[in-house]
Write a protein that holds these residues in place. Structure first.
Motif, PDB file in Angstrom:
ATOM      1  N   ARG A  30      56.802  32.785  11.059  1.00 50.76           N
ATOM      2  CA  ARG A  30      56.475  33.092   9.626  1.00 50.76           C
ATOM      3  C   ARG A  30      56.878  31.875   8.525  1.00 50.76           C
ATOM      4  NH1 ARG A  30      55.385  38.171   7.991  1.00 50.76           N
ATOM      5  NH2 ARG A  30      54.357  38.092  10.103  1.00 50.76           N
ATOM      6  N   ILE A  31      58.073  31.501   8.951  1.00 50.89           N
ATOM      7  CA  ILE A  31      58.455  30.062   8.024  1.00 50.89           C
ATOM      8  C   ILE A  31      57.132  29.065   8.106  1.00 50.89           C
ATOM      9  CG2 ILE A  31      59.859  28.276   7.933  1.00 50.89           C
ATOM     10  CD1 ILE A  31      62.210  30.264   8.534  1.00 50.89           C
ATOM     11  N   GLN A  32      56.748  28.845   9.293  1.00 54.70           N
ATOM     12  CA  GLN A  32      55.885  27.922   9.462  1.00 54.70           C
ATOM     13  C   GLN A  32      54.656  28.356   8.547  1.00 54.70           C
ATOM     14  OE1 GLN A  32      56.000  24.682  10.687  1.00 54.70           O
ATOM     15  NE2 GLN A  32      53.806  24.357  10.209  1.00 54.70           N
ATOM     16  N   GLU A  33      54.085  29.380   8.953  1.00 56.87           N
ATOM     17  CA  GLU A  33      52.962  29.890   8.149  1.00 56.87           C
ATOM     18  C   GLU A  33      53.086  29.644   6.606  1.00 56.87           C
ATOM     19  OE1 GLU A  33      52.489  33.915   9.466  1.00 56.87           O
ATOM     20  OE2 GLU A  33      51.791  33.336  11.297  1.00 56.87           O
ATOM     21  N   ARG A  34      54.432  29.868   6.031  1.00 57.03           N
ATOM     22  CA  ARG A  34      54.438  29.842   4.950  1.00 57.03           C
ATOM     23  C   ARG A  34      54.684  28.442   4.228  1.00 57.03           C
ATOM     24  NH1 ARG A  34      59.374  33.202   1.704  1.00 57.03           N
ATOM     25  NH2 ARG A  34      58.915  32.386  -0.590  1.00 57.03           N
ATOM     26  N   LYS A  35      55.094  27.600   5.275  1.00 49.89           N
ATOM     27  CA  LYS A  35      55.063  26.155   4.646  1.00 49.89           C
ATOM     28  C   LYS A  35      53.680  25.800   4.620  1.00 49.89           C
ATOM     29  CE  LYS A  35      56.834  21.757   6.343  1.00 49.89           C
ATOM     30  NZ  LYS A  35      57.608  21.096   7.422  1.00 49.89           N
ATOM     31  N   GLU A  36      52.902  26.102   5.771  1.00 48.60           N
ATOM     32  CA  GLU A  36      51.420  25.691   5.507  1.00 48.60           C
ATOM     33  C   GLU A  36      50.484  26.223   4.617  1.00 48.60           C
ATOM     34  OE1 GLU A  36      50.139  26.995   9.442  1.00 48.60           O
ATOM     35  OE2 GLU A  36      51.197  25.352  10.651  1.00 48.60           O
ATOM     36  N   LYS A  37      50.886  27.188   4.347  1.00 49.85           N
ATOM     37  CA  LYS A  37      50.427  27.833   2.898  1.00 49.85           C
ATOM     38  C   LYS A  37      50.591  27.260   1.604  1.00 49.85           C
ATOM     39  CE  LYS A  37      49.679  32.284   0.453  1.00 49.85           C
ATOM     40  NZ  LYS A  37      50.021  33.644   0.327  1.00 49.85           N
ATOM     41  N   LYS A  38      51.772  26.859   1.594  1.00 51.29           N
ATOM     42  CA  LYS A  38      52.319  26.079   0.325  1.00 51.29           C
ATOM     43  C   LYS A  38      51.643  24.919   0.447  1.00 51.29           C
ATOM     44  CE  LYS A  38      56.669  28.542  -0.878  1.00 51.29           C
ATOM     45  NZ  LYS A  38      58.149  28.163  -0.890  1.00 51.29           N
ATOM     46  N   GLU A  39      51.643  24.167   1.348  1.00 57.26           N
ATOM     47  CA  GLU A  39      51.022  22.904   1.404  1.00 57.26           C
ATOM     48  C   GLU A  39      49.555  22.883   1.121  1.00 57.26           C
ATOM     49  OE1 GLU A  39      51.864  21.685   5.582  1.00 57.26           O
ATOM     50  OE2 GLU A  39      54.058  20.651   4.808  1.00 57.26           O
ATOM     51  N   ALA A  40      48.855  23.937   1.650  1.00 59.74           N
ATOM     52  CA  ALA A  40      47.571  23.995   1.425  1.00 59.74           C
ATOM     53  C   ALA A  40      47.276  24.345  -0.251  1.00 59.74           C
ATOM     54  CB  ALA A  40      46.792  25.165   2.278  1.00 59.74           C
ATOM     55  N   GLU A  41      48.030  25.138  -0.577  1.00 62.35           N
ATOM     56  CA  GLU A  41      48.096  25.418  -2.256  1.00 62.35           C
ATOM     57  C   GLU A  41      48.377  24.161  -2.996  1.00 62.35           C
ATOM     58  OE1 GLU A  41      50.698  28.368  -2.732  1.00 62.35           O
ATOM     59  OE2 GLU A  41      49.266  30.199  -2.102  1.00 62.35           O
ATOM     60  N   ARG A  42      49.059  23.286  -2.411  1.00 64.75           N
ATOM     61  CA  ARG A  42      49.456  22.135  -3.008  1.00 64.75           C
ATOM     62  C   ARG A  42      48.241  21.061  -3.328  1.00 64.75           C
ATOM     63  NH1 ARG A  42      53.728  20.490  -0.234  1.00 64.75           N
ATOM     64  NH2 ARG A  42      54.934  21.982  -1.411  1.00 64.75           N
ATOM     65  N   GLY A  43      47.843  20.989  -2.076  1.00 68.45           N
ATOM     66  CA  GLY A  43      46.460  20.104  -1.682  1.00 68.45           C
ATOM     67  C   GLY A  43      45.500  20.551  -2.594  1.00 68.45           C
TER      68      GLY A  43
END
Length: 235
Positions: free
Chosen positions: A185-198
């Motif tokens: 879940r932490i990895q999924e949250r990290k990837e989501k934030k990176e995608a939103e930032r991009g």
């Protein structure tokens, strides 16, 4: 007399302002409701003349609140100072642990003498979990205590500490499953934030840099900690 009072109340205008990001659905919903009421008017976010402040708890300028507005009514906010100590799950667990131990003047709850993490007799056993791959000693102690507790075979509910609005709740039957699911879940949250930032990043433009605003105490503490990826769960 009653009619005069009713007429007086109808003629009173109250003022509110919003000091929160647009993504705060609850606050924006409250603001939308007030906007429909004829006796409420919205003030700019920079205004100091208001009866009600709807804001994110981290953005409310408590030290600047005067107590009474120019309209003779006490200024009100939607969060009292320090409310996060009760409304955020991890912070609440910490406060309850401290309260119980303080009330007992350092004497542990029955059974706690054998535990590294104190528990409270009037609520389910709770553990504050962070990234298992990046845990400091006191954080690892929480994981170790959960591992010991889960040897009984009783499943545990693991919930994000705050801000998830009921999403991301996990049910784990074993310790290994808990570690795996929290890590995932932490990895999924990290990837989501990176995608939103991009998605939000725009091509660089030459423009004058705006002067940086002074950091709030909690922002200074966060900056000092560095870029450690943390996602707090309470089991």
């Amino acid at each position: 007399m009653a009619e005069d009072t009713a007429t007086e109340q109808e003629n009173v205008t109250y003022y509110y302002k919003v000091n929160a990001p647009s993504g705060f659905s609850i606050i924006m919903g409250l603001a939308a409701t007030l906007k429909k009421l004829p006796w409420w008017q919205e003030k700019p976010a920079t205004s100091d003349r208001f009866h009600l402040l709807l804001g994110d708890r981290w953005e409310i300028p408590y030290n600047k609140l005067t107590g009474k507005s120019e309209y003779g009514m006490q200024q009100t906010v939607n969060y009292f100072k320090g409310s996060h100590l009760l409304t955020l799950k991890a912070a609440m667990v910490k406060q309850l642990r401290k309260y119980v131990l303080d009330q007992q003047q350092g004497e542990a709850v029955e059974g706690n003498e054998k535990r590294k993490i104190p528990q409270i007799d009037f609520m389910p056993d709770s553990f504050i979990l962070t990234n298992p791959d990046d845990a400091e000693p006191e954080e690892q102690a929480e994981w170790d205590a959960l591992k010991e507790a889960m040897q009984s075979g009783v499943p545990y509910i693991i919930k994000p500490s705050h801000g998830s609005k009921g999403e991301g709740i996990l049910l784990c039957g074993t310790y290994d499953e808990a570690v795996h699911k929290v890590r995932q879940r932490i990895q999924e949250r990290k990837e989501k934030k990176e995608a939103e930032r991009g998605e939000s990043e725009q091509p660089p433009e030459e423009e004058e840099e705006e002067p940086q605003k002074p950091l709030k105490p909690w922002q200074k503490a966060k900056k000092k900690q560095g870029p450690r990826s943390k996602c707090v769960y309470v089991a």
